[in-house]
Enzyme design. Structure first.
Site, PDB file in Angstrom:
ATOM      1  N   LEU A   1      21.171  20.872 -10.968  1.00  0.00           N
ATOM      2  CA  LEU A   1      21.083  22.048 -10.106  1.00  0.00           C
ATOM      3  C   LEU A   1      20.189  23.071 -10.799  1.00  0.00           C
ATOM      4  O   LEU A   1      19.879  22.938 -11.983  1.00  0.00           O
ATOM      5  CB  LEU A   1      22.475  22.636  -9.858  1.00  0.00           C
ATOM      6  CG  LEU A   1      23.447  21.736  -9.095  1.00  0.00           C
ATOM      7  CD1 LEU A   1      24.843  22.327  -9.099  1.00  0.00           C
ATOM      8  CD2 LEU A   1      22.954  21.531  -7.659  1.00  0.00           C
ATOM      9  N   SER A   2      19.783  24.111 -10.068  1.00  0.00           N
ATOM     10  CA  SER A   2      18.896  25.092 -10.693  1.00  0.00           C
ATOM     11  C   SER A   2      19.561  25.733 -11.913  1.00  0.00           C
ATOM     12  O   SER A   2      18.879  26.095 -12.867  1.00  0.00           O
ATOM     13  CB  SER A   2      18.476  26.161  -9.689  1.00  0.00           C
ATOM     14  OG  SER A   2      19.594  26.856  -9.178  1.00  0.00           O
ATOM     15  N   GLU A   3      20.898  25.848 -11.901  1.00  0.00           N
ATOM     16  CA  GLU A   3      21.596  26.392 -13.062  1.00  0.00           C
ATOM     17  C   GLU A   3      22.980  25.758 -13.230  1.00  0.00           C
ATOM     18  O   GLU A   3      23.666  25.484 -12.237  1.00  0.00           O
ATOM     19  CB  GLU A   3      21.781  27.907 -12.923  1.00  0.00           C
ATOM     20  CG  GLU A   3      21.129  28.707 -14.022  1.00  0.00           C
ATOM     21  CD  GLU A   3      19.664  28.955 -13.730  1.00  0.00           C
ATOM     22  OE1 GLU A   3      18.892  29.117 -14.693  1.00  0.00           O
ATOM     23  OE2 GLU A   3      19.288  28.993 -12.559  1.00  0.00           O
ATOM     24  N   THR A   4      23.340  25.555 -14.480  1.00  0.00           N
ATOM     25  CA  THR A   4      24.706  25.216 -14.850  1.00  0.00           C
ATOM     26  C   THR A   4      25.201  26.290 -15.800  1.00  0.00           C
ATOM     27  O   THR A   4      24.527  26.616 -16.788  1.00  0.00           O
ATOM     28  CB  THR A   4      24.788  23.837 -15.519  1.00  0.00           C
ATOM     29  OG1 THR A   4      24.371  22.832 -14.577  1.00  0.00           O
ATOM     30  CG2 THR A   4      26.202  23.528 -15.978  1.00  0.00           C
TER      31      THR A   4
END
Length: 288
Positions: A44-47
């Site tokens: 995902l774009s961020e974790t």
């Protein structure tokens, strides 16, 4: 190793909209390279990784935690939507009893507080300075071709380039605009720019819901071609549009295919409150 992990859609009240972030709860210290491995696996774009600051802390009673954010490619200094997702997990799934949570991060201490219709993030407000077009013309032309540009600003704190498109363009144009992100890291490889913001002035109202401004955000330099809804970009956009519109309170929409709404309030202390909803769509256990 077994870690509780969640996915929450941020800056939306509905599942499968807004910006999804993975949220990992760390009872114990995690090997440094494991953060990046997990972020790459989640893709995902961020974790986000929430960690206890003291062994006696717990996720239900404590109000202060460490927080780090990773894209599939690298750690980043600030991520608004993954902070919102982290607060949503603690408030709604872990049932944290506090009204305000404090997160110790690479961008200082950030606060997330409950609101009736969402969660309010207390974030830094970053100024954007006038940028000479000729220094960035190759980047802009590669990204958007001959699209008309009205203003260009640069935020040295965040290394984001803000490009305001002509006021003749509307939301539909911005939504449909084909942006070439694949070549941008080769065209701009000095390290000066790590994110590209495209923005236009909003609608006064009428038949549709009124928004003060619209935007899209691209960060191929950190492995994110287009980010669905970006809190960190709005720490720059809020500063810019507040000056342009003469307003302290604004309603913004990010025009990705998933879309997301942000309520913005500039604070007297020079920071910005950004409010959004969140929907937790997945919870489980990471085993590795």
């Amino acid at each position: 190793m077994k870690l509780p992990i969640f996915i929450a859609d941020a800056f939306t009240a509905k599942a499968f909209h807004g910006n999804p972030a993975a949220v990992c709860l760390l009872e114990d210290k995690l090997d440094e390279d494991m953060h990046q491995n997990i972020a790459r696996e989640m893709n995902l774009s961020e974790t986000a990784f929430i960690r206890k600051l003291d062994p006696t802390d717990n996720f239900t009673q404590s109000f202060r935690f460490g927080l780090r954010w990773f894209t599939p490619a690298s750690e980043v200094p600030l991520c608004g939507h993954a902070t919102l997702a982290s607060a949503a997990v603690l408030f709604h799934k872990i049932k944290n009893v506090n009204s305000t949570l404090n997160f110790v991060t690479l961008s200082g201490e950030l606060k997330a507080r409950r609101a009736e219709d969402g969660i309010i993030l207390d974030l830094p407000l970053y100024p954007a300075h006038p940028q000479d077009f000729h220094e960035v013309k190759d980047l802009i032309k590669t990204a958007i071709g001959d699209t008309q540009v009205q203003d260009i600003r640069y935020s040295p704190d965040t290394r984001k380039l803000l490009v305001r498109l002509s006021d003749t363009y509307d939301r539909s144009f911005l939504e449909k605009l084909q942006v070439n992100t694949q070549s941008l890291p080769q065209v701009e490889n000095t390290g000066k720019v790590k994110g590209l913001i495209l923005t236009i002035k909003g609608d006064p109202g009428g038949q549709t819901q009124a928004f003060d401004f619209y935007s899209r955000y691209f960060a191929p330099w950190v492995g994110v071609a287009e980010d669905p809804v970006t809190g960190s970009a709005h720490t720059v956009l809020s500063s810019y549009w507040s000056q342009q519109l003469g307003k302290k309170h604004m309603h913004a929409f990010q025009c990705s295919c998933r879309g997301g709404e942000l309520e913005i309030s500039l604070r007297p202390d020079g920071r910005v409150d950004i409010k959004g909803g969140a929907a937790v769509v997945l919870e489980g256990t990471l085993t590795a």
